[in-house]
Design a protein around this motif. Structure first.
Motif, PDB file in Angstrom:
ATOM      1  N   ASP A 192       0.859  -1.191   0.000  1.00 39.83           N
ATOM      2  CA  ASP A 192       0.000   0.000   0.000  1.00 39.83           C
ATOM      3  C   ASP A 192       0.895   1.242   0.000  1.00 39.83           C
ATOM      4  OD1 ASP A 192       0.948   0.361   2.571  1.00 39.83           O
ATOM      5  OD2 ASP A 192      -0.931  -0.132   3.578  1.00 39.83           O
ATOM      6  N   ASP A 193       0.307   2.435   0.179  1.00 40.11           N
ATOM      7  CA  ASP A 193       1.088   3.679   0.119  1.00 40.11           C
ATOM      8  C   ASP A 193       2.115   3.801   1.234  1.00 40.11           C
ATOM      9  OD1 ASP A 193      -0.413   4.384  -1.969  1.00 40.11           O
ATOM     10  OD2 ASP A 193      -1.612   5.918  -0.940  1.00 40.11           O
ATOM     11  N   GLU A 194       1.917   3.018   2.320  1.00 39.57           N
ATOM     12  CA  GLU A 194       2.856   3.093   3.450  1.00 39.57           C
ATOM     13  C   GLU A 194       3.839   1.923   3.438  1.00 39.57           C
ATOM     14  OE1 GLU A 194       0.532   3.699   6.973  1.00 39.57           O
ATOM     15  OE2 GLU A 194      -0.079   5.700   6.314  1.00 39.57           O
ATOM     16  N   MET A 195       3.914   1.260   2.304  1.00 38.33           N
ATOM     17  CA  MET A 195       4.898   0.183   2.069  1.00 38.33           C
ATOM     18  C   MET A 195       4.599  -1.107   2.841  1.00 38.33           C
ATOM     19  SD  MET A 195       6.585   1.914  -0.045  1.00 38.33           S
ATOM     20  CE  MET A 195       6.024   3.579  -0.354  1.00 38.33           C
ATOM     21  N   HIS A 196       3.371  -1.213   3.415  1.00 30.97           N
ATOM     22  CA  HIS A 196       2.993  -2.484   4.055  1.00 30.97           C
ATOM     23  C   HIS A 196       2.785  -3.522   2.961  1.00 30.97           C
ATOM     24  CE1 HIS A 196       1.227   0.509   6.960  1.00 30.97           C
ATOM     25  NE2 HIS A 196       1.834  -0.286   7.807  1.00 30.97           N
ATOM     26  N   THR A 197       3.311  -4.712   3.174  1.00 29.47           N
ATOM     27  CA  THR A 197       2.996  -5.823   2.267  1.00 29.47           C
ATOM     28  C   THR A 197       1.749  -6.527   2.821  1.00 29.47           C
ATOM     29  OG1 THR A 197       4.270  -7.479   3.477  1.00 29.47           O
ATOM     30  CG2 THR A 197       5.473  -6.147   1.842  1.00 29.47           C
ATOM     31  N   SER A 198       1.415  -7.659   2.220  1.00 33.43           N
ATOM     32  CA  SER A 198       0.228  -8.381   2.712  1.00 33.43           C
ATOM     33  C   SER A 198       0.500  -9.043   4.067  1.00 33.43           C
ATOM     34  CB  SER A 198      -0.200  -9.431   1.680  1.00 33.43           C
ATOM     35  OG  SER A 198       0.866 -10.330   1.464  1.00 33.43           O
ATOM     36  N   LYS A 199       1.759  -9.061   4.524  1.00 34.55           N
ATOM     37  CA  LYS A 199       2.082  -9.688   5.825  1.00 34.55           C
ATOM     38  C   LYS A 199       2.443  -8.597   6.831  1.00 34.55           C
ATOM     39  CE  LYS A 199       2.954 -13.563   6.571  1.00 34.55           C
ATOM     40  NZ  LYS A 199       2.008 -14.541   7.137  1.00 34.55           N
ATOM     41  N   PRO A 200       1.641  -8.420   7.902  1.00 38.36           N
ATOM     42  CA  PRO A 200       1.969  -7.399   8.895  1.00 38.36           C
ATOM     43  C   PRO A 200       3.396  -7.592   9.431  1.00 38.36           C
ATOM     44  CG  PRO A 200      -0.218  -8.279   9.295  1.00 38.36           C
ATOM     45  CD  PRO A 200       0.386  -9.135   8.213  1.00 38.36           C
TER      46      PRO A 200
ATOM     47  N   THR B  60      12.523   7.652  -6.394  1.00 37.39           N
ATOM     48  CA  THR B  60      11.345   6.979  -5.822  1.00 37.39           C
ATOM     49  C   THR B  60      11.783   5.895  -4.829  1.00 37.39           C
ATOM     50  OG1 THR B  60      11.190   5.430  -7.674  1.00 37.39           O
ATOM     51  CG2 THR B  60       9.868   7.434  -7.814  1.00 37.39           C
ATOM     52  N   ALA B  61      12.942   5.289  -5.086  1.00 41.55           N
ATOM     53  CA  ALA B  61      13.433   4.241  -4.174  1.00 41.55           C
ATOM     54  C   ALA B  61      13.733   4.824  -2.791  1.00 41.55           C
ATOM     55  CB  ALA B  61      14.689   3.587  -4.748  1.00 41.55           C
ATOM     56  N   VAL B  62      14.402   5.982  -2.753  1.00 40.05           N
ATOM     57  CA  VAL B  62      14.743   6.546  -1.438  1.00 40.05           C
ATOM     58  C   VAL B  62      13.485   7.011  -0.703  1.00 40.05           C
ATOM     59  CG1 VAL B  62      17.113   7.160  -2.060  1.00 40.05           C
ATOM     60  CG2 VAL B  62      15.327   8.857  -2.361  1.00 40.05           C
ATOM     61  N   ALA B  63      12.512   7.513  -1.458  1.00 37.65           N
ATOM     62  CA  ALA B  63      11.260   7.932  -0.814  1.00 37.65           C
ATOM     63  C   ALA B  63      10.557   6.720  -0.203  1.00 37.65           C
ATOM     64  CB  ALA B  63      10.360   8.631  -1.834  1.00 37.65           C
ATOM     65  N   ASP B  64      10.495   5.637  -0.980  1.00 32.83           N
ATOM     66  CA  ASP B  64       9.894   4.393  -0.461  1.00 32.83           C
ATOM     67  C   ASP B  64      10.607   3.934   0.809  1.00 32.83           C
ATOM     68  OD1 ASP B  64       8.348   4.252  -2.756  1.00 32.83           O
ATOM     69  OD2 ASP B  64       9.237   2.376  -3.484  1.00 32.83           O
ATOM     70  N   GLY B  65      11.939   3.990   0.784  1.00 36.67           N
ATOM     71  CA  GLY B  65      12.736   3.507   1.927  1.00 36.67           C
ATOM     72  C   GLY B  65      12.432   4.305   3.179  1.00 36.67           C
ATOM     73  N   ALA B  66      12.332   5.626   3.026  1.00 37.19           N
ATOM     74  CA  ALA B  66      12.040   6.487   4.174  1.00 37.19           C
ATOM     75  C   ALA B  66      10.654   6.158   4.745  1.00 37.19           C
ATOM     76  CB  ALA B  66      12.104   7.954   3.740  1.00 37.19           C
ATOM     77  N   ILE B  67       9.680   6.018   3.856  1.00 39.04           N
ATOM     78  CA  ILE B  67       8.304   5.724   4.312  1.00 39.04           C
ATOM     79  C   ILE B  67       8.258   4.359   5.012  1.00 39.04           C
ATOM     80  CG2 ILE B  67       5.925   5.277   3.549  1.00 39.04           C
ATOM     81  CD1 ILE B  67       6.502   7.277   1.210  1.00 39.04           C
ATOM     82  N   ALA B  68       8.949   3.379   4.439  1.00 38.68           N
ATOM     83  CA  ALA B  68       8.942   2.029   5.026  1.00 38.68           C
ATOM     84  C   ALA B  68       9.520   2.059   6.447  1.00 38.68           C
ATOM     85  CB  ALA B  68       9.745   1.066   4.147  1.00 38.68           C
ATOM     86  N   ALA B  69      10.588   2.843   6.647  1.00 39.42           N
ATOM     87  CA  ALA B  69      11.208   2.895   7.981  1.00 39.42           C
ATOM     88  C   ALA B  69      10.244   3.516   8.996  1.00 39.42           C
ATOM     89  CB  ALA B  69      12.512   3.703   7.912  1.00 39.42           C
ATOM     90  N   VAL B  70       9.555   4.581   8.580  1.00 33.41           N
ATOM     91  CA  VAL B  70       8.606   5.236   9.498  1.00 33.41           C
ATOM     92  C   VAL B  70       7.417   4.300   9.768  1.00 33.41           C
ATOM     93  CG1 VAL B  70       7.059   7.217   9.781  1.00 33.41           C
ATOM     94  CG2 VAL B  70       9.354   7.550   8.832  1.00 33.41           C
ATOM     95  N   ALA B  71       6.966   3.610   8.741  1.00 39.62           N
ATOM     96  CA  ALA B  71       5.852   2.675   8.924  1.00 39.62           C
ATOM     97  C   ALA B  71       6.268   1.526   9.848  1.00 39.62           C
ATOM     98  CB  ALA B  71       5.392   2.131   7.564  1.00 39.62           C
ATOM     99  N   ALA B  72       7.510   1.081   9.735  1.00 36.71           N
ATOM    100  CA  ALA B  72       8.002   0.000  10.612  1.00 36.71           C
ATOM    101  C   ALA B  72       8.058   0.494  12.062  1.00 36.71           C
ATOM    102  CB  ALA B  72       9.387  -0.460  10.145  1.00 36.71           C
TER     103      ALA B  72
END
Ligand code: NAP
Length: 304
Positions: free
Chosen positions: A260-268, A286-298
């Motif tokens: 999803d937009d916050e980089m969650h996969t289908s597995k919590p 776009t890769a670095v933006a994704d990486g930043a969002i994934a870290a915050v979501a984690a």
């Protein structure tokens, strides 16, 4: 039991950006990388469209800076090959060829690999004329003729780069129109060292010790011809490196991870970022933006 907050698998731009954000947020973070950090971006001679560098920046230099920045915030980097992921009670175990890592969350940033041509001679001459990295191998072809296969951004950009060394670069594309962005097309079209072979595919790579010629087939007329070249650079796209999670999380039919937009996969607890994701634009920005969002979501996932 020592348990990491975040384990990042893959050390390209997405992984390093996730590492910067997670380490800076004081999460206990480790990044696993099987080769040199930097990913595909590190094998790009010049990156012109990463904001902030008006003159462009060399791919290796940009990636070395990201690596140093991440380590500066305390990111631990392990040189290992991540082989599988096992789900436990509230944590995951990442099995590597060097042991195992227990972790609350995983950020997958395994990216994409060069697609092979899958033709006779390709494997035989890999490293003896066949290459997937002009930045790495271009200088071996000083004054020689080489072929570049493909019509996308990578093929055209690397064909232009190879004209610094090769006397002539044959661009072989299966259609009569390039896929690459207009600015790259225009540069290639005015470059007299580049010869276009439209509507052609390479059927075979031939030689004795090293590459000597390629067999072409015109897909419109069916006619075959041979072309004398010393090198073949294949840039026919990339394929996702997602085998480690096949069966564990949702992939699209091409093997890219659905998020999803916050980089969650289908597995919590498992996130994905960068080229490995199903997305519109695969670039460093776009890769670095994704990486930043994934870290915050984690981080949020751990807090909850
Ligand atoms: P791509 O955009 O998928 O292009 C692959 C090219 O190879 C296409 O022209 C395709 O032909 C051709 N092709 C695919 N399979 C083939 C086969 N079996 N035989 C012959 N030709 C084949 O891949 P890419 O150029 O590697 O780029 C990947 C991503 O990175 C893209 O999103 C691209 O924009 C990005 N990138 C950007 C830059 C930049 O901005 N400077 C530089 C490099 C890469 P068709 O056109 O007929 O499909």
């Amino acid at each position: 039991m020592s348990i990491y907050d975040v384990t990042i698998i893959g050390g390209g731009p997405a992984g390093l950006a996730a590492g910067i954000y997670a380490s800076r947020a004081a999460l206990k973070t480790v990044l696993i990388e099987k080769g040199m950090p930097g990913g595909l971006a590190a094998s790009t001679e010049m990156i012109e469209n990463y904001p902030g560098f008006a003159e462009g920046i060399g791919g290796p230099e940009l990636m070395m800076q990201m690596d140093a920045q991440a380590r500066g915030f305390g990111l631990e980097v392990q040189s290992a090959n991540a082989e599988s992921i096992i789900e436990g009670e509230g944590y995951f175990t990442v099995i590597t060829d060097d042991g195992e890592i227990k972790t609350k969350t995983i950020i997958l940033t395994t990216g994409a690999q060069s697609q092979k041509l899958d033709i006779p001679g390709e494997a035989k001459f890999h490293g003896r004329g066949v290459s997937y990295c002009a930045t790495c191998d271009g200088a071996f072809f000083k004054g020689k003729e080489v072929a570049v296969v493909g019509g996308g951004d990578a093929a055209v950009e690397e064909a232009l780069y190879l004209t610094k060394f090769a006397s002539r670069v044959h661009l072989i594309h299966r259609r009569d129109e390039l896929r690459a962005t207009k600015i790259l097309q225009q540069r290639a079209q005015v470059n007299e060292q580049i010869v276009f072979h439209w509507s052609n595919i390479v059927e075979e790579i031939r030689g004795e010790q090293t590459v000597q010629e390629i067999l072409l087939k015109n897909v419109v007329t069916g006619q075959t011809s041979s072309l004398k070249v010393d090198g073949v650079f294949a840039y026919v796209g990339t394929r996702p490196v997602s085998e480690i999670v096949s069966g564990l999380i949702q992939l699209n039919p091409k093997g890219y991870i659905v998020t999803d937009d916050e980089m969650h996969t289908s597995k919590p607890g498992i996130f994905a970022a960068g080229d490995i994701r199903q997305k519109l634009l695969r670039q460093v920005v776009t890769a670095v933006a994704d990486g930043a969002i994934a870290a915050v979501a984690a981080e949020k996932y751990i807090e909850q």
